[in-house]
Design a protein around this motif. Structure first.
Motif, PDB file in Angstrom:
ATOM      1  N   THR A 250      13.434 -37.030  13.194  1.00 33.35           N
ATOM      2  CA  THR A 250      12.479 -36.437  14.885  1.00 33.35           C
ATOM      3  C   THR A 250      10.879 -36.845  14.600  1.00 33.35           C
ATOM      4  N   GLN A 251      10.750 -37.955  14.929  1.00 32.62           N
ATOM      5  CA  GLN A 251       9.523 -37.327  15.180  1.00 32.62           C
ATOM      6  C   GLN A 251       8.287 -37.328  16.102  1.00 32.62           C
ATOM      7  N   LEU A 252       8.159 -35.688  16.248  1.00 36.94           N
ATOM      8  CA  LEU A 252       7.826 -35.068  17.256  1.00 36.94           C
ATOM      9  C   LEU A 252       6.018 -35.638  17.649  1.00 36.94           C
ATOM     10  N   ASN A 253       5.127 -36.020  16.627  1.00 33.06           N
ATOM     11  CA  ASN A 253       4.094 -36.128  16.815  1.00 33.06           C
ATOM     12  C   ASN A 253       3.647 -37.209  15.345  1.00 33.06           C
ATOM     13  N   THR A 254       2.006 -37.344  15.311  1.00 35.45           N
ATOM     14  CA  THR A 254       2.068 -38.287  13.944  1.00 35.45           C
ATOM     15  C   THR A 254       2.133 -37.507  12.824  1.00 35.45           C
ATOM     16  N   LYS A 255       2.774 -38.240  11.992  1.00 32.75           N
ATOM     17  CA  LYS A 255       3.161 -37.293  10.815  1.00 32.75           C
ATOM     18  C   LYS A 255       3.344 -35.756  10.636  1.00 32.75           C
ATOM     19  N   PRO A 396      -0.162 -24.823  12.778  1.00 31.07           N
ATOM     20  CA  PRO A 396       0.663 -25.974  14.289  1.00 31.07           C
ATOM     21  C   PRO A 396       1.170 -26.847  13.426  1.00 31.07           C
ATOM     22  N   ASN A 397       0.900 -27.566  12.966  1.00 28.78           N
ATOM     23  CA  ASN A 397       1.374 -28.983  12.308  1.00 28.78           C
ATOM     24  C   ASN A 397       2.331 -28.437  11.802  1.00 28.78           C
ATOM     25  N   TRP A 398       3.077 -27.738  11.201  1.00 32.74           N
ATOM     26  CA  TRP A 398       4.811 -26.572  10.678  1.00 32.74           C
ATOM     27  C   TRP A 398       5.149 -26.501  11.298  1.00 32.74           C
ATOM     28  N   LYS A 402       7.153 -29.284  19.931  1.00 32.29           N
ATOM     29  CA  LYS A 402       6.565 -30.363  19.709  1.00 32.29           C
ATOM     30  C   LYS A 402       5.209 -30.389  20.834  1.00 32.29           C
ATOM     31  N   THR A 403       3.977 -31.164  20.513  1.00 34.97           N
ATOM     32  CA  THR A 403       3.267 -31.340  21.427  1.00 34.97           C
ATOM     33  C   THR A 403       2.895 -32.959  21.998  1.00 34.97           C
ATOM     34  N   SER A 404       2.554 -32.516  23.558  1.00 29.03           N
ATOM     35  CA  SER A 404       2.599 -34.388  24.184  1.00 29.03           C
ATOM     36  C   SER A 404       1.038 -34.103  25.318  1.00 29.03           C
ATOM     37  N   ARG A 469      -3.762 -34.871  20.609  1.00 33.53           N
ATOM     38  CA  ARG A 469      -3.890 -36.107  19.960  1.00 33.53           C
ATOM     39  C   ARG A 469      -5.312 -35.451  18.615  1.00 33.53           C
ATOM     40  N   ILE A 470      -4.882 -33.588  18.632  1.00 37.88           N
ATOM     41  CA  ILE A 470      -5.352 -33.791  17.044  1.00 37.88           C
ATOM     42  C   ILE A 470      -5.253 -32.655  16.514  1.00 37.88           C
ATOM     43  N   PHE A 471      -4.879 -33.121  14.779  1.00 35.72           N
ATOM     44  CA  PHE A 471      -4.197 -32.223  14.421  1.00 35.72           C
ATOM     45  C   PHE A 471      -4.785 -31.961  13.224  1.00 35.72           C
ATOM     46  N   ASP A 472      -5.864 -32.542  12.632  1.00 34.41           N
ATOM     47  CA  ASP A 472      -6.402 -32.234  10.992  1.00 34.41           C
ATOM     48  C   ASP A 472      -7.300 -30.933  11.678  1.00 34.41           C
ATOM     49  N   LEU A 473      -6.619 -29.798  12.170  1.00 33.58           N
ATOM     50  CA  LEU A 473      -7.684 -28.624  12.631  1.00 33.58           C
ATOM     51  C   LEU A 473      -8.688 -28.648  11.241  1.00 33.58           C
ATOM     52  N   SER A 474      -9.614 -28.204  11.683  1.00 32.69           N
ATOM     53  CA  SER A 474     -10.858 -27.606  11.089  1.00 32.69           C
ATOM     54  C   SER A 474     -10.547 -26.061   9.773  1.00 32.69           C
ATOM     55  N   ASP A 475     -10.876 -25.621   9.035  1.00 28.55           N
ATOM     56  CA  ASP A 475     -11.207 -24.262   9.324  1.00 28.55           C
ATOM     57  C   ASP A 475     -11.917 -23.349   9.817  1.00 28.55           C
ATOM     58  N   GLU A 476     -11.983 -23.364  10.595  1.00 34.14           N
ATOM     59  CA  GLU A 476     -12.743 -22.454  11.564  1.00 34.14           C
ATOM     60  C   GLU A 476     -12.375 -22.243  12.963  1.00 34.14           C
TER      61      GLU A 476
END
Length: 593
Positions: A250-255, A396-398, A402-404, A469-476
């Motif tokens: 199941t693809q929840l979101n990109t990647k 949150p990425n793993w 699911k976010t939409s 639409r935001i998955f590459d979270l910054s360290d901050e």
């Protein structure tokens, strides 16, 4: 607007041949039933009257699977109300209105109209009659199929969007302006392929946008509740009367791909034991997880991903379903995303493993359908407890969510947990009592109690900017995450100053919300094609919004009418014959015949 025009054009093109006379075919065997379909309640009724358990507590299942389940039901031993449900399923299988056929090919539409009105008094309290309950104004499911082997489906609709459904100032379900119009359609669509090897054994392969459920509970299964919408999955199912297997991607979101195995087994038709294992890596597709018989945890894949913010979420679930006596079902569900063995814990304050919290949940309950005359009294009580970090991982990425978003301007982000909609960090209990005579009338009452900690709310995602639409979270951003520690992009470990001791948290955390809610509801069918329904709800919330001493009261009322156009033709054709037969033989004999 292009999507709206295309949907209208498609609907008109498909509707054109349906009034032509010709050969008629029953529904195809690869038809899928979404989790909220009435057929699951009907199957549960039949199972309880026969004091057995089957595999109807998960979804989606195919029409061929339902056929196989019905072969175990002894119609002669059913009550009058049970026979009504049994024949109701058979009638649905063979319904042939609004369809066109050529040889084994079939095209079908099943139009309906829904008009709903809503009133809500408090904007700070979420809807009880939420966006999952609200029906589209115009609904046009389209089905194409070839015999019992192939079924294609899409639900074309005219509806208000998710943002409007959650807005407390929405008063009806008619999209009256561009910002309220749902242009992200269809929501349920699939291609389903399979074959019934025997009457009770077969397989199905599908690619679908249909919610998946694993376990049946009034508060939603803590394993997989069928609340994740608009996620595309590919799955293979093999079924039989004694065991069943489903493997899915199941693809929840990109990647964000959720790989899952589900295995069910029955013992003497009275007990069902099921297992679910899943993995959620943050990255590209990984061939290892496609092995249908491999234990996914065996890969220790969380050690394989590079320290650039990539990791893997793991999931395990166990389900017990039993029929101890006639008209009674007992169930217990257990889910887990993290468990620390004693050997994994130590006194090193710099070792992040010593801060990993256990993340588990337990759910159980009793359900009973008691036949009374032509209907059933439905009694249900269930409850669950979820650790604060169930479904939540170090990013949150793993995490199991699911976010939409929507295409409409100003749309907010939506978050859906893998399990019950009330999420982790929650203790809940519910009681339901209702009586229903199918397609005649129903009345019911429900009480719901919730103790919700601060990790149960979607605010844990919005405060760090993690959305559709935001998955590459910054360290901050990650430094404000609720997990006790995070791994920065350079591989170093950072601890959350507020949640460093999160391993020891118990639900509900922080300042808990205490919710007590009651609802009364009912429905009435003046005709087979027309349903009138209503619901009134009252919710009392203490510490609303997790603010000490902030109390809210909310009243909401819903009124609705539904017209099923497929029933119009059938009723007009057979109404006089049915009335004459009832007058001559009585209702009971009609059911038996």
């Amino acid at each position: 607007m292009k999507r709206i025009f295309f949907a209208a054009l498609l609907a008109c093109a498909l509707a054109a041949p349906f009034f032509a006379k010709g050969q008629k075919l029953p529904r195809g065997g690869q038809t899928l039933f979404e989790p909220r379909h009435w057929i699951y309640d009907a199957l549960q009724i039949l199972e309880e009257e026969c004091a057995i358990v089957q595999f109807s507590d998960q979804a989606p299942i195919t029409l061929n699977q339902v056929r196989a389940m019905l072969l175990e039901i002894d119609e002669e031993k059913l009550s009058e109300a049970g026979k009504i449900q049994y024949n109701r399923i058979l009638d649905y299988f063979t319904e042939t209105n609004f369809e066109a056929c050529a040889s084994v090919f079939q095209a079908r539409i099943e139009p309906e109209a829904n008009l709903e009105f809503y009133v809500k008094t408090n904007k700070n309290v979420p809807w009880m009659y939420d966006r999952y309950e609200k029906r589209p104004f115009l609904y046009l499911p389209v089905t194409l199929g070839a015999g019992d082997w192939v079924t294609l489906f899409a639900d074309i609709s005219v509806s208000i969007n998710k943002t409007a459904k959650e807005d407390p100032d929405t008063f009806f379900n008619i999209p009256h302006s561009e910002p309220t119009f749902d242009v992200n359609l269809p929501h349920n669509a699939y291609g389903s392929f399979g074959y019934a090897i025997t009457d009770t054994v077969g397989f199905n392969i599908r690619v679908s946008n249909i919610p998946e459920a694993f376990g049946r509970a009034d508060t939603g299964s803590i394993l997989q509740s069928g609340r994740i919408m608009d996620a595309t999955s590919a799955a293979i199912s093999i079924y039989s009367p004694i065991a069943q297997y489903t493997g899915s991607l199941t693809q929840l979101n990109t990647k964000r791909y959720l790989y899952a195995h589900k295995v069910d087994a029955r013992i003497a038709k009275k007990v069902q034991i099921s297992f679910m294992e899943a993995a959620l890596p943050y990255g590209n597709l990984d061939l290892r997880f496609f092995n249908p018989m491999m234990f996914l945890h065996n890969y220790t894949s969380w050690l394989d991903y590079t320290p650039d913010g990539s990791d893997v979420g793991s999931y395990l679930g166990i389900k017990l379903n039993a029929a101890p006596m006639k008209c009674l079902r007992f169930f217990a569900l257990w889910s887990m995303t993290q468990f620390q063995l004693p050997t994994e814990l130590g006194d090193d304050n710099t070792d992040p493993d010593n801060y990993v919290p256990n993340a588990m949940g337990l759910q159980g309950g009793l359900e009973s359908y008691i036949p009374i005359k032509r209907g059933h009294l439905h009694l249900d009580i269930d409850g669950y407890y979820a650790n604060p970090y169930l479904y939540i991982n170090s990013s949150p990425n793993w995490s199991m969510v699911k976010t939409s978003g929507e295409s409409n301007s100003g749309s907010s982000d939506f978050y859906e947990w893998l399990g019950t909609k009330y999420g982790p960090d929650t203790a809940a209990a519910s009681f339901r009592a209702e009586y229903e005579v199918p397609e005649k009338w129903s009345a019911g009452f429900k009480y719901l109690f919730l103790a919700r900690g601060e990790f149960s709310d979607s605010g844990i995602f919005t405060k760090i900017g993690w959305g559709s639409r935001i998955f590459d979270l910054s360290d901050e951003a990650l430094s404000g995450w609720v997990y006790p520690y995070i791994t920065a992009s350079d591989g170093s470990t950072r601890f959350s100053g507020r949640y460093k001791n999160g391993r020891h948290f118990a639900a509900p955390t922080g300042i808990p919300e205490w919710v007590n809610a009651i609802a009364v509801y009912g429905s009435f069918w003046p005709a087979r094609w027309l349903k009138l329904a209503g619901q009134a709800s009252l919710a009392f919330v203490s510490n609303s919004g997790h603010v000490e001493g902030n109390n809210d009261i909310s009243f909401e009322c819903v009124l609705g009418a539904q017209v099923k156009f497929t029933k119009l033709k059938k009723e007009n054709k057979n109404n006089k014959a049915v009335e004459a037969a009832e007058e001559k033989h009585g209702d009971t004999e009609i059911v038996e015949k």
